[in-house]
Design an enzyme around this catalytic site. Structure first.
Site, PDB file in Angstrom:
ATOM      1  N   GLU A 120      -7.128   8.251  -1.320  1.00 51.06           N
ATOM      2  CA  GLU A 120      -5.914   7.756  -1.486  1.00 51.06           C
ATOM      3  C   GLU A 120      -4.783   8.778  -1.084  1.00 51.06           C
ATOM      4  OE1 GLU A 120      -5.402   4.518  -2.365  1.00 51.06           O
ATOM      5  OE2 GLU A 120      -4.637   4.540  -4.506  1.00 51.06           O
ATOM      6  N   THR A 168       3.489   2.348  -0.839  1.00 53.70           N
ATOM      7  CA  THR A 168       3.410   3.148  -1.918  1.00 53.70           C
ATOM      8  C   THR A 168       4.518   4.442  -1.675  1.00 53.70           C
ATOM      9  OG1 THR A 168       1.256   2.544  -2.464  1.00 53.70           O
ATOM     10  CG2 THR A 168       2.073   4.624  -3.552  1.00 53.70           C
TER      11      THR A 168
HETATM   12  N1  ATP Z   1      -9.343   1.022   3.809  1.00 54.69           N
HETATM   13  C1  ATP Z   1      -8.039   0.749   3.539  1.00 54.69           C
HETATM   14  N2  ATP Z   1      -7.497  -0.602   2.988  1.00 54.69           N
HETATM   15  C2  ATP Z   1      -6.309  -0.780   2.897  1.00 54.69           C
HETATM   16  N3  ATP Z   1      -5.169   0.212   3.345  1.00 54.69           N
HETATM   17  C3  ATP Z   1      -5.645   1.226   4.043  1.00 54.69           C
HETATM   18  C4  ATP Z   1      -6.965   1.611   4.143  1.00 54.69           C
HETATM   19  N4  ATP Z   1      -7.045   2.921   4.833  1.00 54.69           N
HETATM   20  C5  ATP Z   1      -5.981   3.201   4.953  1.00 54.69           C
HETATM   21  N5  ATP Z   1      -4.816   2.158   4.510  1.00 54.69           N
HETATM   22  C6  ATP Z   1      -3.600   2.604   4.588  1.00 54.69           C
HETATM   23  O1  ATP Z   1      -2.877   2.298   3.392  1.00 54.69           O
HETATM   24  C7  ATP Z   1      -1.714   1.789   3.395  1.00 54.69           C
HETATM   25  C8  ATP Z   1      -1.755   0.843   2.148  1.00 54.69           C
HETATM   26  O2  ATP Z   1      -1.881   1.553   1.133  1.00 54.69           O
HETATM   27  P1  ATP Z   1      -0.627   1.279  -0.173  1.00 54.69           P
HETATM   28  O3  ATP Z   1      -0.903   2.455  -1.038  1.00 54.69           O
HETATM   29  O4  ATP Z   1       0.458   1.208   0.490  1.00 54.69           O
HETATM   30  O5  ATP Z   1      -0.784  -0.071  -0.360  1.00 54.69           O
HETATM   31  P2  ATP Z   1      -1.691  -0.585  -1.519  1.00 54.69           P
HETATM   32  O6  ATP Z   1      -2.877   0.369  -1.657  1.00 54.69           O
HETATM   33  O7  ATP Z   1      -2.046  -2.098  -1.307  1.00 54.69           O
HETATM   34  O8  ATP Z   1      -0.775  -0.710  -3.008  1.00 54.69           O
HETATM   35  P3  ATP Z   1      -0.744   0.213  -4.279  1.00 54.69           P
HETATM   36  O9  ATP Z   1      -1.462   1.364  -4.084  1.00 54.69           O
HETATM   37  O10 ATP Z   1       0.753  -0.060  -4.696  1.00 54.69           O
HETATM   38  O11 ATP Z   1      -1.603  -0.707  -5.057  1.00 54.69           O
HETATM   39  C9  ATP Z   1      -1.457   0.917   4.422  1.00 54.69           C
HETATM   40  O12 ATP Z   1      -0.568   1.454   5.255  1.00 54.69           O
HETATM   41  C10 ATP Z   1      -2.800   1.035   5.350  1.00 54.69           C
HETATM   42  O13 ATP Z   1      -2.614   1.230   6.682  1.00 54.69           O
HETATM   43  N1  HSE Z   2       1.099   4.948  -9.936  1.00 54.23           N
HETATM   44  C1  HSE Z   2       1.153   4.819  -8.319  1.00 54.23           C
HETATM   45  C2  HSE Z   2       0.256   3.523  -8.046  1.00 54.23           C
HETATM   46  C3  HSE Z   2       0.259   2.942  -6.579  1.00 54.23           C
HETATM   47  O1  HSE Z   2      -0.476   1.893  -6.677  1.00 54.23           O
HETATM   48  C4  HSE Z   2       2.733   4.453  -8.014  1.00 54.23           C
HETATM   49  O2  HSE Z   2       2.980   3.601  -9.011  1.00 54.23           O
HETATM   50  O3  HSE Z   2       3.174   4.953  -7.089  1.00 54.23           O
END
Ligand code: ATP
Ligand code: HSE
Length: 291
Positions: A120, A168
Site C-alpha cells: 500500500e 487515495t
Molecule cells: N495491484 C494493484 N491493483 C490496483 N492498483 C494498483 C496495484 N498496484 C498499483 N496500483 C496503483 O494503485 C492506484 C490505486 O490505488 P488507490 O489507493 O488510489 O485506489 P484503491 O486502492 O482502489 O482505493 P482505496 O485505497 O481508497 O480503497 C492506481 O493508481 C494503481 O495504478
Molecule cells: N483510510 C484510508 C483508506 C484508503 O482506502 C483513507 O481513507 O485514506
C-alpha cells in the site's frame, strides 16, 4: 502454481478513519502465483490498463520483496483501481497470503498485515493497514499500532461506484489536520456504537456509527452528487451511508430486504446527474482464500 481470491474492502466506515475496515463478499481480485528467480507481473481485468506491471510500482512487487519470495504473478482485477474499495490492497493481500504459503514462510494472517501494507505504501505514500487487514483476515477489523482485532460479521451492504476517479493520494490531501474536542467525543461515540453493532450483527447500530463530521465532509466535495445519493439511500431504508475508503464509492448499511431498493435509488440519483455508476449488493465477508 497457487491461486488466491482476495476481497474488496471498505475502510474507515465514517467514524473509523484509518482504523476500521470490512471485507466485502464481492467484488474480488484473483491472483495466480508461481515461484520464479525474479518477480514478473501480468495484470488483466478491471482498470488493468491503469495498473503498472513494473514490480517497483505494483503493490504485489513490494510484498514479494518483503517476503523475499520472487514469483510470476498474474493478477485478474475484480476491484477497479481508484475506487475506494481497496483495489491496491486486494492484490497486496492476495500476494501476501499466496507467497507466504508458496514459500512456506509460516506467518499468521495478522503477521501478514504489515507485510501487505508495504505494498500500500508504494501507491498511497504511507502504509495504512485498514484495507489490507480485512482483505487478509475477513470480517470487521480494527487496525491500531498494537495490532489488528477482528470480528466476524455479516452486515448487508450496498456499494455504489460512480464513474469518477478519486485517488487515495488526492483524498488524503483534503483531510483536516485538526478537530474540535466535541468532534472527538462524537467520533468516539459513533465508533463505539458501530463496533457494538458489528459484535451484535445489528445493521441499525452499524449504520448509526457510520456518521462522521471530521473527515467525510471534506472528501464529499470530491464526489459529485454525494449528498443527494446519501439522502436517497437513507430515504430508501439505509441505516447509515458514508464514503468507502478514500472514495468515490458510496457505501450504505441496511437490512437485506432493503438492498435492492437502495441499490436502485443510488444508481438513479447518480444517473440524474449524468454520472454512470455500478452497484454491488453485498455483505461483510471472509478474507483471502487459497485455492
Ligand atoms: N495491484 C494493484 N491493483 C490496483 N492498483 C494498483 C496495484 N498496484 C498499483 N496500483 C496503483 O494503485 C492506484 C490505486 O490505488 P488507490 O489507493 O488510489 O485506489 P484503491 O486502492 O482502489 O482505493 P482505496 O485505497 O481508497 O480503497 C492506481 O493508481 C494503481 O495504478
Ligand atoms: N483510510 C484510508 C483508506 C484508503 O482506502 C483513507 O481513507 O485514506
Amino acid at each position: 502454481m497457487l491461486t488466491v481470491r482476495a476481497p474488496a474492502t471498505s475502510a474507515n466506515l465514517g467514524s473509523g478513519f484509518d482504523v476500521f475496515g470490512v471485507a466485502l463478499e464481492r467484488p474480488a481480485d484473483v491472483v495466480r502465483l508461481s515461484r520464479a528467480d525474479r518477480t514478473t507481473i501480468e495484470v488483466t481485468g478491471a482498470g488493468s490498463q491503469f495498473i503498472p506491471e513494473d514490480p517497483e510500482k505494483n503493490t504485489v512487487g513490494a510484498v514479494a520483496d518483503a517476503l523475499d519470495a520472487p514469483a510470476h504473478i498474474e493478477i485478474d482485477k475484480g476491484v477497479r483501481p481508484a475506487s475506494g474499495l481497496g483495489s491496491s490492497a486486494a492484490s497486496a493481500a492476495a500476494a501476501a497470503v499466496g507467497l507466504n504459503e508458496l514459500y512456506d514462510r509460516g506467518h499468521s494472517r495478522e503477521e501478514l498485515v504489515p507485510i501487505a501494507a508495504k505494498g500500500e505504501a508504494v501507491v498511497s505514500g504511507d502504509a495504512h493497514d485498514d484495507n489490507v487487514a480485512p482483505s487478509i483476515m475477513g470480517g470487521f477489523t480494527i487496525a491500531t499500532e498494537a495490532g489488528v482485532r477482528q470480528v466476524d460479521a455479516s452486515i448487508p451492504l450496498v456499494a455504489c461506484l460512480p464513474d469518477i476517479v478519486v485517488s487515495t493520494r488526492d483524498a488524503r490531501r483534503v483531510v483536516p489536520e485538526t478537530a474540535r474536542v466535541e468532534q472527538l467525543v462524537e467520533t468516539v461515540g459513533n465508533a463505539a456504537t458501530l463496533t457494538t453493532g458489528m459484535h451484535r450483527d445489528d445493521p441499525e447500530l452499524v449504520g448509526e456509527g457510520m456518521h462522521d463530521t471530521v473527515v467525510t465532509p471534506s472528501r464529499a466535495k470530491l464526489i459529485d452528487g454525494y449528498e443527494e445519493v446519501r439522502e436517497a439511500a437513507l430515504s430508501a431504508g439505509a441505516t447509515g451511508v458514508t464514503i468507502s475508503g478514500a472514495g468515490p464509492t458510496v457505501i450504505a448499511a441496511c437490512e437485506e430486504t432493503r438492498q435492492r431498493a437502495i441499490a436502485s435509488t443510488m444508481l438513479d440519483t447518480f444517473g440524474d446527474r449524468g454520472i454512470d455508476a455500478r452497484v454491488y449488493q453485498t455483505r461483510i465477508g471472509r478474507g483471502a482464500r487459497v485455492f
